[in-house]
Design a protein around this motif. Sequence first.
Motif, PDB file in Angstrom:
ATOM      1  N   ILE A 163       0.842  -1.203   0.000  1.00 20.12           N
ATOM      2  CA  ILE A 163       0.000   0.000   0.000  1.00 20.12           C
ATOM      3  C   ILE A 163       0.874   1.249   0.000  1.00 20.12           C
ATOM      4  O   ILE A 163       0.669   2.188  -0.783  1.00 20.12           O
ATOM      5  CB  ILE A 163      -0.935   0.007   1.229  1.00 20.12           C
ATOM      6  CG1 ILE A 163      -2.032  -1.038   1.081  1.00 20.12           C
ATOM      7  CG2 ILE A 163      -1.541   1.390   1.445  1.00 20.12           C
ATOM      8  CD1 ILE A 163      -3.086  -0.711   0.035  1.00 20.12           C
ATOM      9  N   THR A 164       1.881   1.275   0.882  1.00 17.47           N
ATOM     10  CA  THR A 164       2.751   2.448   1.014  1.00 17.47           C
ATOM     11  C   THR A 164       3.489   2.740  -0.280  1.00 17.47           C
ATOM     12  O   THR A 164       3.538   3.893  -0.736  1.00 17.47           O
ATOM     13  CB  THR A 164       3.762   2.230   2.158  1.00 17.47           C
ATOM     14  OG1 THR A 164       3.052   1.961   3.367  1.00 17.47           O
ATOM     15  CG2 THR A 164       4.628   3.465   2.348  1.00 17.47           C
ATOM     16  N   LEU A 165       4.063   1.711  -0.909  1.00 12.97           N
ATOM     17  CA  LEU A 165       4.836   1.925  -2.135  1.00 12.97           C
ATOM     18  C   LEU A 165       3.946   2.253  -3.326  1.00 12.97           C
ATOM     19  O   LEU A 165       4.377   2.942  -4.251  1.00 12.97           O
ATOM     20  CB  LEU A 165       5.713   0.709  -2.434  1.00 12.97           C
ATOM     21  CG  LEU A 165       6.879   0.496  -1.461  1.00 12.97           C
ATOM     22  CD1 LEU A 165       7.697  -0.722  -1.868  1.00 12.97           C
ATOM     23  CD2 LEU A 165       7.780   1.729  -1.409  1.00 12.97           C
TER      24      LEU A 165
ATOM     25  N   ALA B 229     -10.141  -0.518   1.512  1.00 10.65           N
ATOM     26  CA  ALA B 229     -10.598   0.567   2.395  1.00 10.65           C
ATOM     27  C   ALA B 229     -10.036   0.449   3.808  1.00 10.65           C
ATOM     28  O   ALA B 229      -9.873   1.449   4.509  1.00 10.65           O
ATOM     29  CB  ALA B 229     -12.122   0.586   2.441  1.00 10.65           C
ATOM     30  N   GLY B 230      -9.699  -0.766   4.225  1.00 11.19           N
ATOM     31  CA  GLY B 230      -9.165  -0.978   5.567  1.00 11.19           C
ATOM     32  C   GLY B 230      -7.804  -0.347   5.778  1.00 11.19           C
ATOM     33  O   GLY B 230      -7.341  -0.212   6.916  1.00 11.19           O
TER      34      GLY B 230
ATOM     35  N   GLY C 193      -3.193   4.183   6.392  1.00 16.78           N
ATOM     36  CA  GLY C 193      -1.862   3.982   5.805  1.00 16.78           C
ATOM     37  C   GLY C 193      -1.676   4.789   4.541  1.00 16.78           C
ATOM     38  O   GLY C 193      -0.601   5.350   4.303  1.00 16.78           O
ATOM     39  N   VAL C 194      -2.729   4.877   3.721  1.00 18.77           N
ATOM     40  CA  VAL C 194      -2.673   5.664   2.490  1.00 18.77           C
ATOM     41  C   VAL C 194      -2.464   7.143   2.808  1.00 18.77           C
ATOM     42  O   VAL C 194      -1.662   7.828   2.165  1.00 18.77           O
ATOM     43  CB  VAL C 194      -3.968   5.476   1.659  1.00 18.77           C
ATOM     44  CG1 VAL C 194      -4.021   6.469   0.496  1.00 18.77           C
ATOM     45  CG2 VAL C 194      -4.050   4.053   1.128  1.00 18.77           C
ATOM     46  N   VAL C 195      -3.166   7.643   3.830  1.00 15.66           N
ATOM     47  CA  VAL C 195      -3.034   9.053   4.224  1.00 15.66           C
ATOM     48  C   VAL C 195      -1.616   9.349   4.695  1.00 15.66           C
ATOM     49  O   VAL C 195      -1.000  10.333   4.278  1.00 15.66           O
ATOM     50  CB  VAL C 195      -4.047   9.412   5.340  1.00 15.66           C
ATOM     51  CG1 VAL C 195      -3.777  10.817   5.884  1.00 15.66           C
ATOM     52  CG2 VAL C 195      -5.466   9.319   4.799  1.00 15.66           C
TER      53      VAL C 195
ATOM     54  N   LYS D 242      -0.224  -9.943   0.673  1.00 15.87           N
ATOM     55  CA  LYS D 242      -1.061 -10.428  -0.423  1.00 15.87           C
ATOM     56  C   LYS D 242      -2.294  -9.545  -0.545  1.00 15.87           C
ATOM     57  O   LYS D 242      -3.103  -9.453   0.365  1.00 15.87           O
ATOM     58  CB  LYS D 242      -1.463 -11.891  -0.180  1.00 15.87           C
ATOM     59  CG  LYS D 242      -0.278 -12.855  -0.280  1.00 15.87           C
ATOM     60  CD  LYS D 242      -0.698 -14.286  -0.018  1.00 15.87           C
ATOM     61  CE  LYS D 242       0.508 -15.224  -0.106  1.00 15.87           C
ATOM     62  NZ  LYS D 242       0.153 -16.632   0.200  1.00 15.87           N
ATOM     63  N   MET D 243      -2.420  -8.894  -1.706  1.00 12.85           N
ATOM     64  CA  MET D 243      -3.509  -7.954  -1.929  1.00 12.85           C
ATOM     65  C   MET D 243      -4.466  -8.493  -2.988  1.00 12.85           C
ATOM     66  O   MET D 243      -4.192  -9.499  -3.653  1.00 12.85           O
ATOM     67  CB  MET D 243      -2.933  -6.604  -2.380  1.00 12.85           C
ATOM     68  CG  MET D 243      -1.797  -6.070  -1.500  1.00 12.85           C
ATOM     69  SD  MET D 243      -2.294  -5.739   0.188  1.00 12.85           S
ATOM     70  CE  MET D 243      -3.329  -4.316  -0.057  1.00 12.85           C
TER      71      MET D 243
END
Length: 300
Positions: free
Chosen positions: A94-96, A141-142, A146-148, A264-265
């Motif tokens: 998610i971060t990358l 969405a969970g 982390g996205v912010v 795993k996404m």
Amino acid sequence: MPNDRLKSYLNLHLIVFIWGFTAVLGALISIPADEIVWYRMLMASVFLAFYIVFSRKSFHIGWTSLLKLTLVGLLIALHWIFFFHAIHVSNVSITLAVFSLGAFLASLLEPLFYGRKVLWYEVFFGLVIIAALSIIMHVEAGYFTGVVYAFISIVLGVLFTLFNGKLIQKHDSAVITFYEFLAGVLFISCYFISQDKFTVDFFKVSVNNWLLLFVLSSVCTAYAFTASVKVMKQLSPYTVMLTTNLEPVYGILLAYFIIGEKEKMSASFYIGAVVIIAVVILNGILKYKRSLKKEKQLKK
């Protein structure tokens, strides 16, 4: 020489691979994000100090420049704190994925720093990236927090890169980074003192964390930085930029194989991530062609 260029190109891929591994290390180190950054900047500044002495460079720098470097050091410290915090509250993938926005954000903020016009395709690419991120956010969405954090981190990262773009024209890159890291350590130390964090327990770091911090500060920070400057003497800026865009790819793949299940996404995530990375690479190609066109016009 062709041999030197090939060595530099392979070395560049190694550097980008190392940068991708940084996020994995952040996930494996089991201490808070601000502590990771404090140790990283402190240890990396020591390694850089040895490098500067060994290279017989001068530590001398003017007071005005030192003030600017101190402010940039604060930006770097905050950038890394948000970066590692994003990994801890979400994951590396998610971060990358969000970090892929870096090149695009830089292209939008550059006009403010260097006085050029915003290009139409940059706006279009921005809309595509926003759409891709919305796909990721809708499915994952969970990981919103982390996205912010990752987004705040990349904005801070672009800002300190743009500031360094001006500072590096007047000073040696290793020297300015040394002072920036020291400034970052100073700012975080002041915060820790205000929070009474410098206790005996603070320095009780496990052997495993010490090893990971050593690799993070030496290989992923001090070495990768100095090596990246060296390869730029042999390779074109376009090659460097395009290869650097592979960092999220390397990082996501490494995280998948090293960390495992947590990374795993869903299929939609990978579709969104591929779209973002593809847009960033396409943006780089168009910019390179535009710079070539300008060079030809100037020669006429």
